[in-house]
Design a protein around this motif. Structure first.
Motif, short mmCIF file in Angstrom:
data_model
loop_
_atom_site.label_atom_id
_atom_site.label_comp_id
_atom_site.label_asym_id
_atom_site.label_seq_id
_atom_site.Cartn_x
_atom_site.Cartn_y
_atom_site.Cartn_z
N GLY A 29 -27.65 -48.05 -67.20
CA GLY A 29 -28.61 -46.87 -67.33
C GLY A 29 -28.54 -46.02 -68.43
N SER A 30 -29.18 -44.95 -68.22
CA SER A 30 -28.99 -43.94 -69.27
C SER A 30 -29.57 -42.53 -68.81
CB SER A 30 -30.24 -44.12 -70.64
OG SER A 30 -30.29 -43.10 -71.47
N VAL A 31 -28.78 -41.34 -69.07
CA VAL A 31 -29.10 -40.10 -68.68
C VAL A 31 -29.00 -39.30 -69.86
CG1 VAL A 31 -28.63 -40.25 -66.23
CG2 VAL A 31 -26.65 -39.84 -68.03
N ASP A 32 -29.99 -38.29 -69.92
CA ASP A 32 -30.32 -37.65 -71.02
C ASP A 32 -30.81 -36.17 -70.53
OD1 ASP A 32 -30.84 -37.48 -74.28
OD2 ASP A 32 -32.21 -36.05 -73.02
N ALA A 33 -30.08 -35.00 -70.98
CA ALA A 33 -30.50 -33.69 -70.68
C ALA A 33 -30.22 -32.56 -71.77
CB ALA A 33 -29.91 -33.15 -69.41
N GLY A 34 -31.16 -31.81 -72.13
CA GLY A 34 -31.05 -30.68 -72.92
C GLY A 34 -31.97 -29.41 -72.72
N VAL A 35 -31.82 -28.58 -73.96
CA VAL A 35 -32.67 -27.36 -73.72
C VAL A 35 -33.80 -27.30 -74.85
CG1 VAL A 35 -32.72 -24.65 -73.79
CG2 VAL A 35 -30.81 -25.98 -72.56
N SER A 36 -35.12 -27.29 -74.84
CA SER A 36 -36.05 -27.36 -75.70
C SER A 36 -36.72 -25.96 -75.98
CB SER A 36 -36.91 -28.56 -75.59
OG SER A 36 -36.30 -29.66 -75.40
N TYR A 37 -37.11 -25.65 -77.08
CA TYR A 37 -38.08 -24.58 -77.40
C TYR A 37 -39.23 -25.05 -78.16
CZ TYR A 37 -40.09 -20.60 -79.85
OH TYR A 37 -40.98 -19.47 -80.40
N VAL A 38 -40.27 -24.88 -77.55
CA VAL A 38 -41.66 -25.14 -78.10
C VAL A 38 -42.37 -23.72 -78.52
CG1 VAL A 38 -42.76 -25.26 -76.15
CG2 VAL A 38 -43.74 -26.43 -78.08
N SER A 39 -42.80 -23.83 -79.75
CA SER A 39 -43.32 -22.62 -80.40
C SER A 39 -44.84 -22.32 -79.65
CB SER A 39 -43.71 -22.68 -81.81
OG SER A 39 -44.47 -23.78 -82.25
N ASN A 40 -45.49 -23.13 -79.20
CA ASN A 40 -47.05 -23.03 -78.83
C ASN A 40 -47.28 -23.89 -77.91
OD1 ASN A 40 -49.89 -22.71 -78.56
ND2 ASN A 40 -50.02 -21.55 -80.58
N GLN A 41 -47.46 -23.71 -76.71
CA GLN A 41 -48.31 -24.63 -75.72
C GLN A 41 -49.27 -23.73 -75.18
OE1 GLN A 41 -46.21 -27.94 -73.37
NE2 GLN A 41 -44.90 -26.01 -72.98
N ARG A 42 -50.53 -24.04 -75.56
CA ARG A 42 -51.78 -23.24 -74.95
C ARG A 42 -51.78 -21.92 -75.17
NH1 ARG A 42 -52.36 -25.95 -68.89
NH2 ARG A 42 -53.41 -28.02 -69.44
N GLY A 43 -51.28 -21.58 -76.44
CA GLY A 43 -51.00 -20.14 -76.76
C GLY A 43 -49.76 -19.47 -76.69
N GLY A 44 -48.75 -20.07 -75.89
CA GLY A 44 -47.50 -19.34 -75.66
C GLY A 44 -46.34 -19.81 -75.96
N SER A 45 -45.24 -19.58 -76.24
CA SER A 45 -44.02 -20.44 -76.48
C SER A 45 -43.37 -20.57 -75.19
CB SER A 45 -43.24 -19.50 -77.69
OG SER A 45 -42.74 -18.42 -77.08
N SER A 46 -42.50 -21.37 -74.97
CA SER A 46 -41.65 -21.70 -74.05
C SER A 46 -40.26 -22.36 -74.37
CB SER A 46 -42.35 -22.53 -72.76
OG SER A 46 -42.49 -23.83 -73.28
N VAL A 47 -39.39 -22.08 -73.14
CA VAL A 47 -38.00 -22.81 -73.32
C VAL A 47 -37.73 -23.45 -72.04
CG1 VAL A 47 -35.52 -22.58 -73.43
CG2 VAL A 47 -37.06 -20.87 -74.70
N ARG A 48 -37.24 -24.94 -71.95
CA ARG A 48 -37.08 -25.52 -70.90
C ARG A 48 -36.08 -26.53 -70.80
NH1 ARG A 48 -42.63 -29.10 -71.35
NH2 ARG A 48 -41.56 -31.09 -72.57
N GLU A 49 -35.73 -26.86 -69.74
CA GLU A 49 -34.49 -27.81 -69.67
C GLU A 49 -35.51 -29.15 -69.58
OE1 GLU A 49 -32.08 -31.00 -68.48
OE2 GLU A 49 -33.29 -29.89 -66.51
N ASP A 50 -35.21 -29.96 -70.44
CA ASP A 50 -36.08 -31.12 -70.77
C ASP A 50 -34.91 -32.47 -70.35
OD1 ASP A 50 -38.33 -32.47 -70.72
OD2 ASP A 50 -38.71 -32.19 -72.84
N ALA A 51 -35.54 -33.37 -69.83
CA ALA A 51 -34.67 -34.59 -69.54
C ALA A 51 -35.38 -35.84 -70.54
CB ALA A 51 -34.65 -34.93 -68.18
N GLY A 52 -34.41 -36.85 -70.71
CA GLY A 52 -34.85 -38.01 -71.05
C GLY A 52 -35.67 -37.92 -72.62
N ASN A 53 -35.26 -37.27 -73.23
CA ASN A 53 -35.56 -37.07 -74.65
C ASN A 53 -34.94 -38.04 -75.60
OD1 ASN A 53 -35.46 -35.46 -77.34
ND2 ASN A 53 -37.14 -34.84 -76.35
N ARG A 54 -33.81 -37.92 -75.80
CA ARG A 54 -33.16 -38.86 -76.84
C ARG A 54 -33.29 -40.38 -76.36
NH1 ARG A 54 -31.26 -42.25 -79.65
NH2 ARG A 54 -29.28 -42.39 -80.77
#
Length: 366
Positions: A29-54
């Protein structure tokens, strides 16, 4: 005494046969976790703990039983999940990635069940989305580099390895009464895996496929179908685009030159219904460079087109391997659109023509 000897010989022969038919089962199996910042989603920025990215979060079981004379029985069942909240990747579908059983022979391997098409199986290794981050996949993942589309009720044949060259074909039965093609998917592929050169090509045709074009590409209407009143509104409601026919093709290659591994790919996906057709084309080039045995940098640029929309994206990742199984990484992507909204894969559309994402994460294989 003679009878006893015959019986002992028979028992020994039976034991030998049983030993040669032992089955080996592997849990992986594989497990992946991290923190991501996106500059604009529907007009606003956000920070989230995101999984399964790598690499997608998943657990699987594979096994093979040696039947002798070059024959093996085999199975693979693999389930995708979301590490951040523990939920299933697809609600109600336990083994959503693979669920197959088959027979390997000197003439090739036949498997049956639930499986990805060759767009994923034969092209993903040269896609920087797989070498880097899910954010690097092409807008909407229409070409299935992220394995979000699999075939049900499928039968696949894959050839033996001929000096690095392998080819295959599969058919997913629609199982609709009165029509052989209704909901049917079929796929063909070929690949070459060598010491320096890797290359692949694939072709897939799907009948009656539903695709979330509105939510992934920020498109409100396509070929006579209304998908969303406003795709970038905070409370946007999306309807799937129902394609009568979806045709995908792709080709890619990579070549190892010292510490560099340049790679390139092209894919095209055509959607059709009774009104007409629309196509997405994706072009990508990039390279990986080994700074050291443990440290690798990957960089790529891509251009995607769909109708009158153009997306240009720049991707960068640095992967530091703590071991063969554990990798720390930082990644970033910047996309500029024209004729539509920016839509980096994995995020809701921006309400402008640009979008950027940055991430720090850890990936572990088991």
């Amino acid at each position: 005494m003679k009878t006893t000897g015959i019986r002992l010989a028979a028992i020994a022969l039976a034991a030998s046969g049983a030993a040669s038919a032992q089955e080996n089962v592997t849990v992986y199996g594989s497990v992946d976790a991290g923190v991501s910042y996106v500059s604009n989603q529907r007009g606003g920025s956000s920070v989230r703990e995101d999984a399964g990215n790598r690499s997608p979060d998943r657990i699987g079981f594979r096994g093979a039983e040696d039947l002798g004379s070059g024959y093996k029985a085999l199975f693979v069942v693999e389930s995708g999940f979301n590490l951040d909240d523990g939920s299933m990747k697809r609600a109600g579908v336990l083994f959503n990635r693979y669920s197959v059983v088959g027979l390997s022979t000197p003439a090739g391997t036949v498997t049956m069940g639930h499986m990805p098409d060759f767009m994923y199986e034969y092209l993903r290794f040269q896609s920087n989305g797989n070498l880097g981050s899910a954010y690097f996949f092409h807008p909407g993942n229409l070409d299935n580099m992220a394995n979000q589309f699999q075939l049900d009720n499928a039968v696949k044949y894959e050839s033996p390895n001929f000096g690095g060259f392998t080819f295959g074909a599969m058919n997913g039965f629609g199982e609709q009464a009165g029509s052989f093609n209704k909901a049917r998917t079929y796929s063909f592929g070929a690949k070459y895996i060598g010491s320096a050169l890797n290359a692949g090509l694939a072709y897939t045709v799907s009948h009656d496929r539903a695709i979330n074009i509105g939510g992934t590409l920020g498109v409100g209407r396509l070929l006579g179908q209304t998908l969303s009143a406003n795709p970038v509104a905070p409370d946007a409601v999306y309807a799937n685009f129902n394609a009568d026919l979806t045709t995908s093709m792709g080709i890619n290659a990579s070549y190892k030159i010292g510490d560099f591994m340049p790679h390139a790919m092209y894919s095209r996906v055509k959607l059709e219904n009774k009104v007409g057709s629309a196509a997405q084309a994706n072009y990508e080039i990039g390279t990986d460079y080994n700074l050291s045995v443990a440290d690798t940098v990957g960089v790529s640029v891509s251009r995607s087109t769909f109708q009158n929309i153009r997306w240009n994206q720049f991707n960068l990742i640095n992967m530091y391997r703590l071991s063969k199984r554990t990798t720390l990484y930082v990644a970033g992507a910047y996309q500029k659109a024209s004729g539509g909204y920016a839509v980096i894969n994995g995020f809701l559309p921006s309400n402008s023509q640009s979008q950027a994402v940055y991430r720090v994460g850890i990936h572990h294989l088991f």
